[in-house]
Each structure stands twice: as C-alpha cells, then as structure tokens.
Enzyme design. Structure first.
Site, short mmCIF file in Angstrom:
data_model
loop_
_atom_site.label_atom_id
_atom_site.label_comp_id
_atom_site.label_asym_id
_atom_site.label_seq_id
_atom_site.Cartn_x
_atom_site.Cartn_y
_atom_site.Cartn_z
N PRO A 200 0.83 -1.21 0.00
CA PRO A 200 0.00 0.00 0.00
C PRO A 200 0.86 1.25 0.00
O PRO A 200 2.07 1.21 0.29
CB PRO A 200 -0.81 -0.13 1.31
CG PRO A 200 -0.69 -1.56 1.71
CD PRO A 200 0.63 -2.04 1.20
N PRO A 201 0.29 2.40 -0.32
CA PRO A 201 1.06 3.65 -0.29
C PRO A 201 1.58 3.96 1.11
O PRO A 201 0.91 3.72 2.11
CB PRO A 201 0.03 4.71 -0.75
CG PRO A 201 -1.02 3.94 -1.47
CD PRO A 201 -1.09 2.61 -0.82
N GLY A 202 2.79 4.51 1.14
CA GLY A 202 3.35 4.98 2.41
C GLY A 202 4.00 3.93 3.26
O GLY A 202 4.35 4.20 4.41
N GLY A 204 6.94 2.42 2.60
CA GLY A 204 8.40 2.48 2.56
C GLY A 204 9.04 1.75 1.40
O GLY A 204 10.20 1.33 1.51
N LYS A 205 8.35 1.60 0.28
CA LYS A 205 8.92 0.87 -0.85
C LYS A 205 10.10 1.63 -1.45
O LYS A 205 11.16 1.04 -1.71
CB LYS A 205 7.84 0.62 -1.90
CG LYS A 205 6.67 -0.22 -1.40
CD LYS A 205 5.65 -0.50 -2.49
CE LYS A 205 4.90 0.76 -2.88
NZ LYS A 205 4.07 1.30 -1.78
N HIS A 423 -26.46 10.95 20.05
CA HIS A 423 -25.99 10.12 18.92
C HIS A 423 -24.65 9.46 19.26
O HIS A 423 -24.49 8.24 19.12
CB HIS A 423 -25.86 11.01 17.67
CG HIS A 423 -25.38 10.28 16.45
ND1 HIS A 423 -26.21 9.95 15.41
CD2 HIS A 423 -24.15 9.81 16.10
CE1 HIS A 423 -25.52 9.33 14.48
NE2 HIS A 423 -24.26 9.24 14.88
N GLU A 424 -23.68 10.26 19.70
CA GLU A 424 -22.35 9.72 20.00
C GLU A 424 -22.40 8.80 21.22
O GLU A 424 -21.73 7.76 21.24
CB GLU A 424 -21.36 10.86 20.23
CG GLU A 424 -21.19 11.81 19.06
CD GLU A 424 -20.79 11.10 17.78
OE1 GLU A 424 -20.17 10.02 17.86
OE2 GLU A 424 -21.11 11.62 16.69
N HIS A 427 -23.56 5.36 20.14
CA HIS A 427 -22.45 4.55 19.61
C HIS A 427 -21.66 3.91 20.76
O HIS A 427 -21.36 2.71 20.75
CB HIS A 427 -21.51 5.43 18.78
CG HIS A 427 -22.02 5.79 17.43
ND1 HIS A 427 -22.49 4.87 16.53
CD2 HIS A 427 -22.11 7.01 16.81
CE1 HIS A 427 -22.86 5.48 15.41
NE2 HIS A 427 -22.64 6.79 15.56
N ASP A 500 -23.01 6.66 8.83
CA ASP A 500 -23.13 5.39 9.56
C ASP A 500 -24.00 4.41 8.79
O ASP A 500 -23.68 3.22 8.70
CB ASP A 500 -23.73 5.63 10.94
CG ASP A 500 -22.87 6.55 11.79
OD1 ASP A 500 -21.64 6.57 11.57
OD2 ASP A 500 -23.42 7.26 12.65
#
Length: 645
Positions: A200-202, A204-205, A423-424, A427, A500
């Site tokens: 994946p990007p980032g 360290g390739k 709401h929070e 969750h 959600d």
C-alpha cells in the site's frame, strides 16, 4: 552517458554555425554597387571633370561619377598612388575630402558581433530546449530522465528502515549480489533479474530501494513510470533503451522504477472493448525486450514498486523478468514501535513516553502515517511552547489525523448539540455492551473536519485478520447505535447518521453477496471483489451483474433484513439503558469530550447485552476475511460521527 563526448558534439555544432555566419557576413560585406578602377583611369576622369564627392583616404580613394551609364555603377574606388593628388585636384576644381584610415576595432567588432549574437541565441534558446527542465528537452527528448545518485549521495541504510523485517531479509540478498556478483554463479544460481516491491502507499517501498543502494554502495537510478511516455510516438521506448544503457555503463548499479503500474498496465486494457494506448504498449514492449536481454552478471539489478499489482501485464511478472515479489505491508504493533523509534530520535521527546502505547493507539497506520504523526505531535508541542513532546501531544495528533481539525467556530444550537450528544453516546454504549467490539477510546461533540459534528473513536485491543458473522453484526449494531439513540430519545432520526447508514449497508451487502452469510441465498459469491489484494479500490471498469432480477430482489431483501436486525439490537440495548444514556449524554454536553477511562466507569451500569448478542448470532454463521474485506484494515481505528448537511 559519456558527458565529454556530448559536450564535444555540441561544440562542433556551434563551431560549424559560427563559420557559416562568418562566410555569410563576408559575402554580404562586399558591396556590388562600387566599381574598382585603375588609378590612371581615375586621373583621366579627374582631368576631364567627370568625378565628384571624392573621399580621399591614406591608401584608397572613393567617389561618384557625374555621367555614368545606366547599366554601370555610379560609385567607384581606386588605390591612391600619387602624393601630389591634392594639388592636382585643386587645379582641376574638383571637390574632395579627406578621411582617416579606420583602426582595427571596427573590423574586429564587425566579425565578433555575429559570433556574440549567435552565442546568446544558443545560450538562451537552443541550450534550454536541449537541457532545461522547463521545456523538457526537445533535443534530448529520447534521453532517460532518471536521476542518478552516486555512491556518496546515498545516505540511507537498512538501519533507517524499520517495521518491514521480512522485506529487508529478502533485499539483503540483492545487496550481497551487488557486492559480489560472481559468488552467485559458483553453484549455478541465478539472481532474479527484477524485484517488485508490492504494498500500500506509504509503507516504505522507495525507502527500501534506496537503502539497498546505500548498503551496496552503488549508483542508484531513480525514475517514475510516468516519465517514460510523452506526447511524441517512440519517445518512451527510446528512454527505456537509454536508461538501461546508462545503467550498464555505471555497473554495478540499481535501476528503480517507481509507480510501475503507470508503465506496465496490462496491454489492451485501456478500453473495455479492446485496443489500448499504442505508445504505452510500445514502451512496455521495449521494457520486456530489455529485461529479456538483461545480463545480471554485469551487476545491475532492476527494482520496481507498485501498489496495484493486479493490473500489471502478466508478461512483466513471469519468471525471468520481475520474477520475485516482495510484500511491503502495513506494520503490525511491533513494526509500528520500531518505526516510531526511528522517527522519535529526531524530536525532543519527554522522558517516560511509552512507545508501545503510541504503537497500540495507531493500528492500520503506515510508515508515512507514523512519520506524519511524530511531526504533528512535535508541532503541537511547539505551539504550546513546551520543552519536549509528551504523550498527550501524540494523542491529540492522532485525533487530528483520524477525525480532522477541530471546528470550534462551527456553532450548533441547543437542540443540535443534544442530538449529537445522544448520537455519540449511543455509539459508545452499544460498543461497550456487545462482546468482541473494539474498545471505545474517546467520544466528542466538538465538530471536526469537513462534515463531522462529533465522533466516537474505537481502538482494537489486538491485531485481527478474520471476522465471523456475529462480529460483523455487532459492528453494524455499533454503527446504527447513534441512529437508534436519536429514534429512542427524540422519536425521529436526523441526517447526521447518513455516513453510519452507508457503512452498515456496505457491510450487510458484503455479507450477502461476497461472504455467503445469508442462509436463504446460500454460499454463493454474487459480486467480485471491490478492493485489490492490498485493500485498495481496484478501479476496475464496471462489470454487468451475473444474476437476474429475482436474485437481485432477494439480495436487497437479505441486506435490508440484516440492517433491521442490527438496528433492532442497538435499539433494545439503548432502551434497556435509557436512563444511563440520558445521564451520560448530559455529562457529555457539559464536558464536550469524554475519554475511555471515564466511559469505563459507566460499564458496570450497563445491561441487556447478552440477550441482544444472542439475537445477532441467530441466522447462520461463517467467517469473513478482514484482510480481504478491508472494512477495517488490520482493525484500524474506527470513527463513527454525526454528519453535517
């Protein structure tokens, strides 16, 4: 590339042009309207009074004939040989004048000015076209744009790369080959011609490729796959040839092609009906030909990096070309701690900051994400004029990265704040009730980012790669907990739960059409993968569905049933704990933010989780591969939040 030879060729071009300019000037400078006559004829014409406007110089006399024929020049010139000329002209009543002989400078300047003018044109027009980065080199368009780093330029070693131990072990073999290419032929072994870094990007390739060059102490050619193709046909193939020619001249060396997918995309895939981009295919064909004729014994290794291996041409990945693939994946907790150790050396860290705790707070972070996290924490510490960076700075930096910047100027009215708080808290309470759900780390009703009016952050307690049906149902219940709280307290739902609902719908559809977790539709995969092997959107073209209208209706009904079941579970949990929901929401309104420790104090007051969990387990079983589902990459930090409209 032989730079001395190139400069020699350029000098020859300039010299030839200068000679041509001088020849043209010499031809132009000879006037054809002045006739040269003998001095005796001049004396005769002067005695007859047929000359006028004489200009007498030390060695030459020029003038004009009074009655010249129409087809003959009126102006004449002759060499002066008589010292008593002035007296003679006076006796004949001829007007004349004297002129001093010009010095050498007018002649010298007359020759130098064209040379200087051409040199200026070459410096400001021709040379930038062949060498300047702004105009991309019209005279060197077929040359490779690879940036060359000699041995002393590479300061990166394997010590600077952490968290990818397996990939480093694979690449250490490449380093040993570059140091001693002949040792691998002792037993008949052949070093791979190409090594493809996949991840994946980032992750360290590119850093790994530079570390290989730094460890081996060889020249490093770095180029992006997109730099091969230009608007002119044949340029890409010419640059591929030039790149490999340069590498052979600088052997031992490493050739690194970043973003290989922009060059090595499967041929004929540009359009669904076939065809393709002819120039890109020609460039790819040249790369394949170079790899076939690539002799690894000369000490040149080809490295490439991509985050989309599934779209590469199969001919590029066959044995004998890029015949070794090294996975550079996101690090686990141990790898994240190692990466943090590398980056924490660059900042003033407060004593006693536990690196393992920071690593535990950052599941799913790549190496680039961790480097950015350390930098953000240092910026926050600098902003508050601290002497060093503390753990609290890292916690705030994680929240900034995951949830976005605080938007305290986004003012909500009293009713909206109550809706967001319930709401929070919905969750959080559902997440703390159901088993196997990621632990709630923090909830907030402070607006963040572009659209979030509040958020709930969950942190996984361990690295997980598989999820069963009950865990997926629990995750949907947590996502729908905010919407259930709104319906329970306010007897209505708001637009804040839109994100959600979309996430829950995606999980439910994957359970039905990909994981075969619906007992009615059976164990059939109705739709292909929507993500690549690395968890990234594969970007493939639209494919027609492989099932009929009746099956599509059954799929929609199954998805709807799963969502309704999860929503009913969340609603029953909150209904059983309504008093706790309302009191906790009031605390959240007063504090605006609650930490995981404060939420854990509410855990003993919760109830109704066991019955709800049993409801979610009914209806079949099965397991989903989280590594393929990627609904949570390595169980990364989960953020549920109200959405602004």
């Amino acid at each position: 590339m032989d730079f001395n030879r190139e400069h020699k060729i350029n000098f020859l071009y300039v010299l030839a042009a200068m000679v041509g300019v001088l020849l043209i000037q010499s031809l132009v400078s000879q006037p054809d309207h002045i006739r040269t006559i003998p001095y005796s004829e001049f004396q005769q014409l002067a005695s007859q009074g047929k000359v006028t406007d004489l200009v007498v110089g030390p060695t030459r006399i020029t003038g004009t004939l009074k009655d010249a024929p129409k087809d003959s020049p009126r102006h004449f010139s002759t060499l002066r040989v008589d010292q008593a000329l002035a007296q003679s002209l006076t006796n004949e009543n001829v007007t004349f004048s004297g002129e001093p002989e010009p010095g050498p400078w007018p002649t010298i300047l007359g020759w130098l000015m064209p040379i200087v003018g051409f040199a200026l044109v070459w410096m400001f027009l021709i040379r930038p076209m062949s060498m300047g980065p702004g105009m991309d080199g019209m005279m060197s368009i077929g040359k490779s744009k690879a940036r060359v780093y000699v041995e002393k330029d590479i300061k990166v070693t394997f010590a600077d790369v952490a968290g990818v131990d397996e990939a480093k072990d694979e690449l250490k073999e490449v380093v040993s080959f570059l140091r001693d290419p002949r040792s691998y032929g002792r037993l008949g072994a052949r070093v791979p011609k190409g090594v493809l870094l996949v991840g994946p990007p980032g992750t360290g390739k590119t850093l790994l490729a530079r570390a290989v060059a730094g460890e081996a102490g060889v020249a490093f050619f770095s180029i992006s796959g997109s730099e091969f193709v230009e608007m002119f046909v044949g340029v890409g193939a010419a640059r591929v040839r030039d790149l490999f020619e340069q590498a052979r001249k600088h052997a031992p060396a490493i050739v690194f092609i970043d973003e290989l997918d922009s060059l090595g995309r499967a041929r004929g895939s540009a359009f669904p009906g076939g065809g393709g981009h002819d120039e890109k295919e020609q460039t790819l064909n040249q790369l394949l030909a170079e790899l076939d004729g690539f002799d690894t014994s000369i000490g040149v290794v080809l490295l490439a990096a991509t985050n989309r291996p599934e779209i590469l041409d199969p001919a590029l990945l066959r044995a004998g070309r890029f015949d070794r693939q090294v996975l550079v994946d996101r690090p686990d907790k141990k790898g994240r701690a190692q990466i943090l150790e590398v980056h924490l050396k660059k900042i003033a860290l407060a004593p006693g900051v536990p690196v393992d705790d920071i690593a535990a707070l950052t599941p799913g972070f790549s190496g680039a994400d961790l480097a950015n996290l350390v930098n953000e924490a240092a910026i926050l510490a600098t902003r508050r004029h601290a002497e060093n960076v503390s753990l609290d700075d890292f916690t705030q930096a994680i929240e900034r990265i995951v949830a976005g910047l605080e938007k305290r100027n986004r003012l909500l009215n009293a009713h909206e704040r109550e809706v967001v708080a319930h709401h929070e808290m919905g969750h959080a309470l559902v997440a703390m009730t159901l088993p196997g759900v990621d632990m709630v780390q923090k909830i907030s009703i402070i607006p963040h980012g572009i659209a979030a009016l509040g958020y709930t952050i969950q942190r996984p307690t361990e690295e997980r790669f598989l999820m069963d049906r009950a865990e997926l149902m629990n995750r949907m219940a947590v996502l729908l907990g905010g919407r259930a709280a709104e319906r329970l307290i306010f007897a209505d739902v708001s637009t804040g739960a839109a994100d959600d609902l979309a996430k829950a719908s995606a999980i439910a559809r994957s359970m039905v059409v990909r994981f075969g977790m619906d007992p009615t539709l059976g164990q059939v995969a109705y739709e292909p993968e929507t993500t690549s092997a690395l968890g990234l959107p594969n970007g493939s073209e639209w494919r027609p569905r492989q099932y009929g209208e009746q099956t599509a209706a059954a799929i929609d009904a199954a998805v709807r049933e799963l969502i309704e079941t999860a929503s009913a579970c969340a609603f029953s949990i909150l209904q059983a704990n309504r008093g706790l929901l309302e009191s906790a929401a009031r605390d959240l309104l007063a504090k605006e933010t609650m930490s995981g420790e404060e939420l854990q104090a509410l855990l003993s007051q919760l109830g109704g989780g066991a019955a709800s969990a049993s409801v979610l387990r009914d209806g079949g079983d099965g397991a989903a591969d989280a590594g393929q589902d990627r609904s949570g990459e390595h169980r990364a930090l989960t953020v549920e939040g109200g959405e602004a409209q």
